[in-house]
Enzyme design. Structure first.
Site, PDB file in Angstrom:
ATOM      1  N   ASP A   8       0.859  -1.193   0.000  1.00 10.58           N
ATOM      2  CA  ASP A   8       0.000   0.000   0.000  1.00 10.58           C
ATOM      3  C   ASP A   8       0.891   1.237   0.000  1.00 10.58           C
ATOM      4  OD1 ASP A   8      -2.738   1.173   0.213  1.00 10.58           O
ATOM      5  OD2 ASP A   8      -1.892   2.037   2.031  1.00 10.58           O
ATOM      6  N   GLU A  10       0.830   5.765   0.450  1.00 13.75           N
ATOM      7  CA  GLU A  10       0.145   7.030   0.694  1.00 13.75           C
ATOM      8  C   GLU A  10       0.809   8.067  -0.204  1.00 13.75           C
ATOM      9  OE1 GLU A  10      -2.554   7.277   2.386  1.00 13.75           O
ATOM     10  OE2 GLU A  10      -2.457   5.261   3.273  1.00 13.75           O
ATOM     11  N   ASP A  53      -7.056  17.651   1.140  1.00 12.30           N
ATOM     12  CA  ASP A  53      -7.883  16.461   1.324  1.00 12.30           C
ATOM     13  C   ASP A  53      -7.027  15.225   1.596  1.00 12.30           C
ATOM     14  OD1 ASP A  53     -10.177  17.930   0.968  1.00 12.30           O
ATOM     15  OD2 ASP A  53     -10.415  17.405  -1.148  1.00 12.30           O
ATOM     16  N   HIS A  58      -4.165  10.915   5.428  1.00 13.32           N
ATOM     17  CA  HIS A  58      -2.981  10.241   5.957  1.00 13.32           C
ATOM     18  C   HIS A  58      -2.288  10.957   7.117  1.00 13.32           C
ATOM     19  CE1 HIS A  58      -0.591  13.121   3.689  1.00 13.32           C
ATOM     20  NE2 HIS A  58      -1.076  12.688   2.534  1.00 13.32           N
ATOM     21  N   HIS A 153      -5.182   6.812   7.560  1.00 10.99           N
ATOM     22  CA  HIS A 153      -4.693   5.796   6.647  1.00 10.99           C
ATOM     23  C   HIS A 153      -3.171   5.773   6.760  1.00 10.99           C
ATOM     24  CE1 HIS A 153      -8.340   5.364   3.789  1.00 10.99           C
ATOM     25  NE2 HIS A 153      -8.729   5.787   4.978  1.00 10.99           N
ATOM     26  N   ASP A 158      -2.389  -0.360   6.662  1.00 12.45           N
ATOM     27  CA  ASP A 158      -3.341  -0.768   5.630  1.00 12.45           C
ATOM     28  C   ASP A 158      -2.884  -2.048   4.931  1.00 12.45           C
ATOM     29  OD1 ASP A 158      -4.790   1.411   6.333  1.00 12.45           O
ATOM     30  OD2 ASP A 158      -4.630   2.468   4.428  1.00 12.45           O
TER      31      ASP A 158
END
Length: 241
Positions: A8, A10, A53, A58, A153, A158
């Site tokens: 994963d 970010e 946003d 994160h 997140h 994740d």
């Protein structure tokens, strides 16, 4: 036995083509569908601010990332770590697009050059649960996976959650194999087990398990518009009787 890497990222925003960057990479290794502990977790200095946003998602501020290495300095390490593995990614097109762009900046080939395959768990979930919410949060809730510590997140967290989701999506089935010898998976020998030498007990389902089974069958029947084989066979058996 295949080596799986659940991955994963970010990012600073939603568009790699418009200059958004990877700021965190989390990888969890599975071998024979078991966690090995050989994981990879890195933060990167993107040399730009995150979109508002994205920051809400994160929580990785420009100040926190300012002393982290640039992705290009870690790119070869990442490619070597991922080499030959099957990647498990949720909404794979997003992460792959960003990693391809970062590899390009570092003078490396696209991600698929280094890995054996890429499996998208979002596509898998949509096939199993058509018409339902299939975000990582929704799948964790569906499978009873604890995500109570997921305030923001995070790529490593994740990836850990997604590893549980993947095992559940693939029904948690393990091959009937035994590793013997070395504790290192790369060196272990694998033997087939002849089940004829065992006296296996018969365990019947309880009332709650039967009810859950019936509910799953009903969901499958609804999603296929009544075309499931178990329903057709049941009707056929009734007509014969």
């Amino acid at each position: 036995m295949s080596r799986l890497i659940v991955l994963d990222t970010e990012t600073t925003g939603l568009s790699a083509e418009d200059g958004d960057r990877v700021i965190e990479l989390g990888c969890v290794e599975l071998y024979s569908r078991k966690l090995t502990g050989n994981d990879l977790h890195l933060y990167f200095n993107p040399e730009r601010d995150s979109h508002e946003d994205a920051l809400k998602v994160h929580g990785l501020t420009t100040e926190f990332l300012s002393d982290k290495p640039k992705f290009a300095l870690c790119a070869q390490e990442i490619a070597d770590y991922l080499g030959g593995a099957e990647l498990i990614i949720h909404n794979a097109a997003f992460d792959v697009g960003f990693l391809n762009k970062e590899f390009e900046r570092a003078g490396l080939k696209p991600l698929r050059h280094y890995v054996a395959d890429i499996t998208d768990t979002l596509a898998m979930a949509k096939a199993v649960y058509p018409g339902k919410r299939n975000s990582l949060d929704a799948l964790c809730d569906r499978f009873g996976i604890d995500r109570s510590n997921r305030t923001f997140h995070g790529a490593k967290l994740d990836a850990q959650l997604l590893a549980d989701v993947y095992i559940n999506l693939t029904r948690g089935q393990d091959a009937l194999l035994i590793d013997v010898g070395s504790n290192e998976p790369e060196q272990g020998r694998v033997l087939d087990v002849d089940l004829r030498s065992f006296s296996l007990p018969i365990i019947t389902a309880n009332v709650q398990e039967m009810a859950l089974h019936d509910e799953i069958l009903l969901q499958l029947d609804k999603s296929s518009n009544g075309k499931t084989l178990f329903r057709a066979e049941a009707v056929q058996n009734v007509s014969i009787i």
